[in-house]
Write a protein that holds these residues in place. Structure first.
Motif, short mmCIF file in Angstrom:
data_model
loop_
_atom_site.label_atom_id
_atom_site.label_comp_id
_atom_site.label_asym_id
_atom_site.label_seq_id
_atom_site.Cartn_x
_atom_site.Cartn_y
_atom_site.Cartn_z
N UNK A 39 0.82 -1.20 0.00
CA UNK A 39 0.00 0.00 0.00
C UNK A 39 0.86 1.26 0.00
N UNK A 40 0.48 2.22 -0.80
CA UNK A 40 1.05 3.56 -0.74
C UNK A 40 -0.07 4.53 -0.38
N UNK A 41 0.23 5.81 -0.34
CA UNK A 41 -0.78 6.79 0.07
C UNK A 41 -1.96 6.83 -0.90
N UNK A 42 -1.70 6.71 -2.20
CA UNK A 42 -2.79 6.74 -3.18
C UNK A 42 -3.77 5.60 -2.95
N UNK A 43 -3.24 4.41 -2.75
CA UNK A 43 -4.09 3.25 -2.50
C UNK A 43 -4.84 3.42 -1.19
N UNK B 159 1.07 11.49 3.61
CA UNK B 159 1.97 12.60 3.29
C UNK B 159 1.15 13.69 2.61
N UNK B 160 0.79 14.72 3.37
CA UNK B 160 -0.10 15.76 2.87
C UNK B 160 0.54 16.57 1.76
N UNK B 161 1.82 16.86 1.87
CA UNK B 161 2.51 17.65 0.84
C UNK B 161 2.38 16.99 -0.51
N UNK B 162 2.59 15.68 -0.56
CA UNK B 162 2.46 14.93 -1.81
C UNK B 162 0.99 14.85 -2.22
N UNK B 163 0.10 14.72 -1.25
CA UNK B 163 -1.32 14.60 -1.55
C UNK B 163 -1.86 15.86 -2.21
N UNK C 127 -1.31 15.58 -5.97
CA UNK C 127 -1.72 14.38 -6.71
C UNK C 127 -3.16 13.96 -6.49
N UNK C 128 -3.89 14.68 -5.64
CA UNK C 128 -5.27 14.28 -5.35
C UNK C 128 -6.19 15.48 -5.36
N UNK C 129 -7.49 15.27 -5.59
CA UNK C 129 -8.45 16.37 -5.51
C UNK C 129 -8.45 17.00 -4.13
N UNK C 130 -8.84 18.28 -4.08
CA UNK C 130 -8.79 19.04 -2.82
C UNK C 130 -9.62 18.37 -1.73
N UNK C 131 -10.80 17.85 -2.08
CA UNK C 131 -11.66 17.23 -1.06
C UNK C 131 -10.99 16.03 -0.41
N UNK C 132 -10.26 15.25 -1.22
CA UNK C 132 -9.58 14.09 -0.67
C UNK C 132 -8.41 14.51 0.22
N UNK C 133 -7.76 15.58 -0.15
CA UNK C 133 -6.67 16.10 0.68
C UNK C 133 -7.20 16.57 2.03
N UNK C 134 -8.37 17.22 2.02
CA UNK C 134 -8.99 17.66 3.28
C UNK C 134 -9.30 16.47 4.16
N UNK C 135 -9.82 15.40 3.56
CA UNK C 135 -10.10 14.18 4.33
C UNK C 135 -8.82 13.62 4.94
N UNK C 136 -7.74 13.65 4.16
CA UNK C 136 -6.46 13.14 4.66
C UNK C 136 -5.98 13.97 5.84
#
Length: 303
Positions: free
Chosen positions: A236-240, A267-271, A274-283
């Motif tokens: 597993x990585x952060x994307x998964x 890793x929020x900086x990477x997120x 590489x991810x939509x804003x809503x998913x980053x907020x969840x992270x």
């Protein structure tokens, strides 16, 4: 003109259930391809319409087609019945609602080389406003786990747009009585350390089905999908992880069950890149408050 060959190279397994309107299209897309050493295994899964007769009619017209009639057991049961019958060195699965592009089978058999598993392009939800082409590059992978993470194979575990060396299924079968059966099965195949390739040639048309499981999944069914991933113990990585976190949020919201997904600091900086804003907020919320709190917040804001 069909190319004949006494050696069975490829078995094509087609589960058939309530597919009277689409079966002809599916089969025409297959038998018109001049592939040597091909067999088509139609598995009539107790279809209550005209499919059993239609299957028999096709078999009477083309000696490469055989039919299995069985009582209804679901998609996994039908695929497993096809595997028991298959004689080819390789096997692939095509759903009776779907079809393949011209030249696909020939291209696949030319490209697979010494690989044990190969994935080819797929038009997801073809014929709808959600249709999207998934086409990977021409390459091989050092390990199955590189394929799993680098192509995000966990997002396209479909059995249908892949060709497998049949020996991979010697001790593996699709789980019967479960939904999202492909998510259970692909990791079991990858754990055998097959040599894997992806190709940009060929095309599978995965047609839109508004009544399909991906469009109508309940909370309990999504819980089965999450369990499939957690039980697979794949790397597993952060994307998964964020993909599974979204599934976990839906399961908690729809069922009220406590979360099963183990906590992972993202890793929020990477997120952010590489991810939509809503998913980053969840992270960010789950990093700070934990998954239980995120599930509660998600349920409140989803009303």
């Amino acid at each position: 003109m069909q190319i004949e060959d006494s050696k069975m190279k490829l078995s094509i397994i087609i589960p058939v259930f309530r597919s009277e309107a689409t079966l002809d299209r599916c089969l025409r897309s297959i038998i018109d391809q001049p592939l040597a050493g091909m067999e088509v295994v139609l598995v009539d899964d107790g279809s209550p319409d005209g499919c059993p007769l239609l299957c028999d009619e096709w078999a009477s017209r083309d000696s490469r087609i055989t039919v299995i009639h069985k009582t209804n057991g679901g998609l996994s049961s039908a695929r497993n019945a096809g595997l028991e019958h298959a004689q080819g060195e390789y096997v692939t699965f095509i759903d009776a609602d779907d079809y393949i592009g011209e030249g696909t089978l020939t291209a696949m058999m030319e490209d697979i080389g010494d690989c044990d598993l190969m994935e080819y392009p797929i038009y997801q939800h073809y014929g709808s406003d959600r249709q999207q082409l998934l086409a990977l590059t021409d390459r091989t992978y050092d390990t199955p786990y590189d394929y799993w993470l680098q192509t995000k194979a966990y997002l396209h575990t479909y059995a249908c747009n892949k060709i497998y060396r049949r020996h991979l299924f010697e001790k593996v079968r699709f789980p019967e009585g479960r939904v999202f059966e492909d998510a259970y099965t692909l990791p079991q195949l990858l754990k055998q350390q097959p040599h894997i390739a992806t190709t940009s040639r060929g095309l599978y048309y995965y047609t839109e089905n508004r009544a399909g499981i991906t469009a109508t999944a309940t909370g309990q069914e999504l819980a089965q999908l999450l369990d499939a991933h957690l039980q697979s113990q794949m790397p597993m990585d952060d994307c998964y992880y964020l993909h599974l976190l979204n599934i976990q949020l839906d399961v908690c919201r729809l069922t009220g069950q406590a979360p099963k997904l183990p906590f992972r600091h993202v890793n929020i900086t990477k997120s952010l890149t590489s991810h939509p804003a809503r998913l980053t907020v969840k992270a960010i919320i789950q990093n700070t408050l934990g998954i239980n709190a995120l599930c509660r917040i998600n349920k409140l804001t989803s009303r």
